[in-house]
Design a protein around this motif. Structure first.
Motif, PDB file in Angstrom:
ATOM      1  N   LEU A  20      31.428  48.146  30.910  1.00 40.22           N
ATOM      2  CA  LEU A  20      32.480  49.023  31.442  1.00 40.22           C
ATOM      3  C   LEU A  20      32.577  48.925  32.973  1.00 40.22           C
ATOM      4  CD1 LEU A  20      34.709  51.020  30.799  1.00 40.22           C
ATOM      5  CD2 LEU A  20      33.041  52.873  31.064  1.00 40.22           C
ATOM      6  N   PRO A  21      31.457  49.051  33.712  1.00 36.78           N
ATOM      7  CA  PRO A  21      31.585  48.901  35.175  1.00 36.78           C
ATOM      8  C   PRO A  21      32.135  47.539  35.569  1.00 36.78           C
ATOM      9  CG  PRO A  21      29.303  49.451  34.567  1.00 36.78           C
ATOM     10  CD  PRO A  21      30.084  49.400  33.300  1.00 36.78           C
ATOM     11  N   LEU A  29      39.165  45.284  37.487  1.00 35.46           N
ATOM     12  CA  LEU A  29      40.471  45.922  37.610  1.00 35.46           C
ATOM     13  C   LEU A  29      40.756  46.328  39.063  1.00 35.46           C
ATOM     14  CD1 LEU A  29      42.727  47.046  35.677  1.00 35.46           C
ATOM     15  CD2 LEU A  29      41.539  49.223  35.823  1.00 35.46           C
ATOM     16  N   ILE A  30      39.841  47.102  39.661  1.00 30.53           N
ATOM     17  CA  ILE A  30      40.174  47.673  40.972  1.00 30.53           C
ATOM     18  C   ILE A  30      40.018  46.651  42.105  1.00 30.53           C
ATOM     19  CG2 ILE A  30      39.731  50.063  40.279  1.00 30.53           C
ATOM     20  CD1 ILE A  30      37.052  49.974  41.611  1.00 30.53           C
ATOM     21  N   VAL A  31      39.034  45.767  41.987  1.00 28.13           N
ATOM     22  CA  VAL A  31      38.902  44.750  43.039  1.00 28.13           C
ATOM     23  C   VAL A  31      40.072  43.777  42.963  1.00 28.13           C
ATOM     24  CG1 VAL A  31      37.492  42.827  43.874  1.00 28.13           C
ATOM     25  CG2 VAL A  31      36.400  44.965  43.194  1.00 28.13           C
ATOM     26  N   GLY A  44      46.869  40.758  40.384  1.00 28.88           N
ATOM     27  CA  GLY A  44      45.523  40.471  40.871  1.00 28.88           C
ATOM     28  C   GLY A  44      44.470  40.998  39.908  1.00 28.88           C
ATOM     29  N   ALA A  45      44.706  42.213  39.395  1.00 29.85           N
ATOM     30  CA  ALA A  45      43.766  42.792  38.435  1.00 29.85           C
ATOM     31  C   ALA A  45      43.695  41.906  37.190  1.00 29.85           C
ATOM     32  CB  ALA A  45      44.206  44.203  38.070  1.00 29.85           C
ATOM     33  N   ALA A  46      44.852  41.485  36.684  1.00 29.25           N
ATOM     34  CA  ALA A  46      44.878  40.646  35.478  1.00 29.25           C
ATOM     35  C   ALA A  46      44.160  39.324  35.734  1.00 29.25           C
ATOM     36  CB  ALA A  46      46.326  40.393  35.054  1.00 29.25           C
ATOM     37  N   LEU A  58      40.318  39.838  36.018  1.00 30.36           N
ATOM     38  CA  LEU A  58      39.745  40.106  34.683  1.00 30.36           C
ATOM     39  C   LEU A  58      39.697  38.810  33.875  1.00 30.36           C
ATOM     40  CD1 LEU A  58      41.447  43.515  33.794  1.00 30.36           C
ATOM     41  CD2 LEU A  58      38.993  43.108  34.005  1.00 30.36           C
ATOM     42  N   ALA A  59      40.790  38.042  33.924  1.00 31.13           N
ATOM     43  CA  ALA A  59      40.836  36.791  33.155  1.00 31.13           C
ATOM     44  C   ALA A  59      39.792  35.804  33.676  1.00 31.13           C
ATOM     45  CB  ALA A  59      42.234  36.180  33.249  1.00 31.13           C
ATOM     46  N   ALA A  60      39.684  35.686  35.008  1.00 28.42           N
ATOM     47  CA  ALA A  60      38.722  34.748  35.587  1.00 28.42           C
ATOM     48  C   ALA A  60      37.303  35.164  35.228  1.00 28.42           C
ATOM     49  CB  ALA A  60      38.891  34.701  37.108  1.00 28.42           C
TER      50      ALA A  60
END
Lengths: 259, 329
Positions: free
Chosen positions: B55-56, B62-64, B283-285, B288-290
């Motif tokens: 979760l973290p 997401l936020i970074v 950027g979030a997507a 997360l994908a990377a």
């Protein structure tokens, strides 16, 4: 609204560019600002727009420019710089729409009234048919007309335009000047516009201010100011001067010999 | 595409990737057990893996990612330069230096907060230097050059710390951290960085009109009623907060802030302000994908996500430069 400057002195990086200039542009007037390169035309326009600090007083109506907030200035004075940057491939419509920024509340889009003003401004400079095109793909002259429409859409009582006609074809130079005249008519706007084309200035401006070396060299109607003597003293040229039904016709014929 | 439609699509994409980030990992944990562990409790291992590991990690992605995307869009708009990116004003490099100094001095072992605190202190130094320069009536070009100078100096000092490093283990730690990762972070890191990032996002969004007006250069922007010095401050501080807080917990993750605005811009009306939020979402997507890809590309040895984004981002950057050269000629 009247825009005035009293003994305006401006220094740019230590060099005095304007040595105490008095200008007065009344509502309803289109005033042409003439002078050779480096005479201080652009500096004067920037100083009147409040873009550079200067000694002396710039007055807007009965108030001083310094006393106005930036937002108020944006609703009173539109400034069209010589620099014709369009940073992003925005559509012409969007570019002109940005002229409405000073009138829009934060986070609000363009109202139907804003859109009508933009449409009218695009028609004034003959770019309405380009509305959907990316502005960066247009020719230089077309971009200049789009940016002029942007300044017109700002819908301010004072318009300062720095060489808006340079790079335009003859028909569109006259379209631009005719638009300025229409916009000024009925004392709606005070317009100060710097120009290099002498005939264009003589035929379309009510008054002329000629600068030389940061000082006003001549001021008055085109007939009063655009004489063989002033053209020789200010520009160092000889010119053929004639008149027809609509006003003066001037053609530079040669360089005046050094005095 | 309308702005709301674009944002909705990106949010759907983020939700899918977020779920993927929660459900994919080295631990053999079925999706159902995982979800149960996350929401309902249950088997202790599943609860720990889901709530304290995955979760973290997903939240930080997401936020970074959002911070990097929105900062990239803001800086490109502000500088009217499509090659600008969040590291440009020197914040990433000084934040990294701050963290490296914590490693070097051995304080990293003292508390898990020592490292982010050091990085934040580094980012703060960058902000103060940039603000001191921006306070004088300066141009945007001066700001960029100051950022470049600051980045080089921080890079040099980071190399010095590596060079003088007392033991190989410390060097290894430093290098690993410099590669950038959102792995093995805790919810404390999320709570530490989120408020700072949110403040940065708010500052950036408050300057959206100025960004639009700057399309025509600084003179016209000022004549449209834009307070340029204030806009400059808001954007520099906003980027410093968002990127500084991000670097403080993840190390340097490059290229997302550069690449995302380019991918998103053609889907918008190209107005700098309408790019901000979609770029953050993009950027979030992408992060997360990377980060998911970093887990599965080489299953035996997990990659650092910063390495992966650089591997994708640098060729993209080259391609951008080549294309802008073609357009210029």
């Amino acid at each position: 609204m009247r825009i005035t400057a009293k003994s305006l002195k401006t220094k740019l990086s230590g060099r005095t560019v304007l040595h105490g200039i008095d200008v007065d542009v009344a509502p309803g007037a289109v005033v042409g600002l003439l002078g050779p390169n480096g005479a201080g035309k652009s500096t004067l326009l920037r100083a009147l727009a409040g873009q550079i600090s200067s000694e002396g007083v710039v007055g807007l109506g009965d108030r001083s420019l310094d006393a106005l907030s930036l937002a108020e200035r944006g609703r009173l004075v539109a400034y069209l710089p010589q620099d014709r940057t369009i940073g992003w491939p925005l559509s012409v419509e969007k570019v002109v729409g940005l002229g409405r920024l000073p009138w829009r509340a934060f986070g609000k889009g363009l109202s139907p009234e804003d859109l009508a003003i933009c449409r009218a401004a695009m028609e004034e400079t003959d770019v309405a048919h380009l509305a959907a095109r990316p502005a960066t793909e247009l020719s230089g002259g077309e971009q200049a007309r789009v940016l002029a429409a942007r300044a017109i859409a700002q819908d301010t009582p004072v318009l300062l335009a720095d060489e808006p006609a340079s790079g335009l074809d003859p028909a569109h130079q006259m379209t631009m000047m005719a638009a300025f005249r229409r916009l000024a008519s009925g004392k709606r706007r005070a317009i100060l516009v710097s120009l290099h084309d002498l005939t264009l200035a003589a035929r379309w401006c009510d008054r002329i201010v000629m600068l030389k070396d940061g000082r006003v060299a001549a001021e008055g109607t085109p007939e009063e100011t655009m004489t063989a003597e002033t053209l020789r003293d200010v520009f160092g040229i000889t010119a053929w001067i004639d008149r027809d039904d609509c006003g003066l016709v001037l053609a530079p014929t040669g360089l005046a010999g050094s005095p | 595409m309308s702005p709301s439609r674009l944002s909705s699509l990106l949010i759907v994409l983020i939700l899918l990737l977020f779920a993927g980030s929660l459900l994919i990992g080295p631990a053999a944990l079925g999706p159902l057990d995982g979800l149960k562990g996350l929401f309902a409790g249950g088997e202790e291992a599943a609860v720990i893996i889901m709530r304290e590991v995955r979760l973290p990690r997903a939240l930080l992605g997401l936020i970074v990612g959002f911070s990097l995307g929105i900062c990239g869009a803001a800086l490109q708009g502000f500088l009217r330069n499509p090659l600008a990116e969040p590291g440009l004003i020197g914040v990433s490099a000084t934040a990294s230096l701050g963290a490296v100094l914590i490693f070097y001095s051995g304080l990293a072992g003292a508390s898990m907060l020592a490292l982010p605190a050091g990085a934040l202190a580094g980012a703060l130094v960058a902000v103060l230097v940039i603000l001191a320069i921006a306070a004088g009536n300066t141009t945007t070009l001066t700001l960029i050059l100051a950022g470049v100078a600051l980045s080089s100096l921080s890079g040099a000092l980071t190399s010095l710390a590596l060079n003088l490093s007392p033991n190989p283990f410390a060097s290894y730690e430093i290098i690993f951290w410099l590669l950038g990762s959102i792995k093995d972070r805790s919810m404390v890191h999320v709570w530490l960085s989120l408020p700072l990032m949110a403040a940065g996002w708010a500052l950036i969004l408050s300057s959206s009109r100025a960004l639009d007006a700057l399309t025509f250069g600084e003179a016209t922007a000022a004549s449209l009623g834009t307070n340029l010095p204030r806009a400059r401050l808001s954007i520099v501080c906003g980027v410093a907060l968002a990127v500084g807080a991000g670097t403080a917990v993840t190390g340097a993750i490059g290229f997302i802030g550069l690449v995302v605005p380019h991918l998103i811009r053609p889907l918008t009306d190209r107005m700098p302000s309408s790019l901000l939020i979609p770029s953050g979402l993009g950027g979030a997507a992408l992060l997360l994908a990377a980060d998911i890809a970093a887990r599965i590309v080489v299953p035996a040895r997990e990659l650092n996500v910063g390495v992966l984004t650089a591997l994708i981002g640098a060729p993209f950057f080259l391609w951008l430069v080549a294309r802008s050269r073609r357009e210029a000629t």
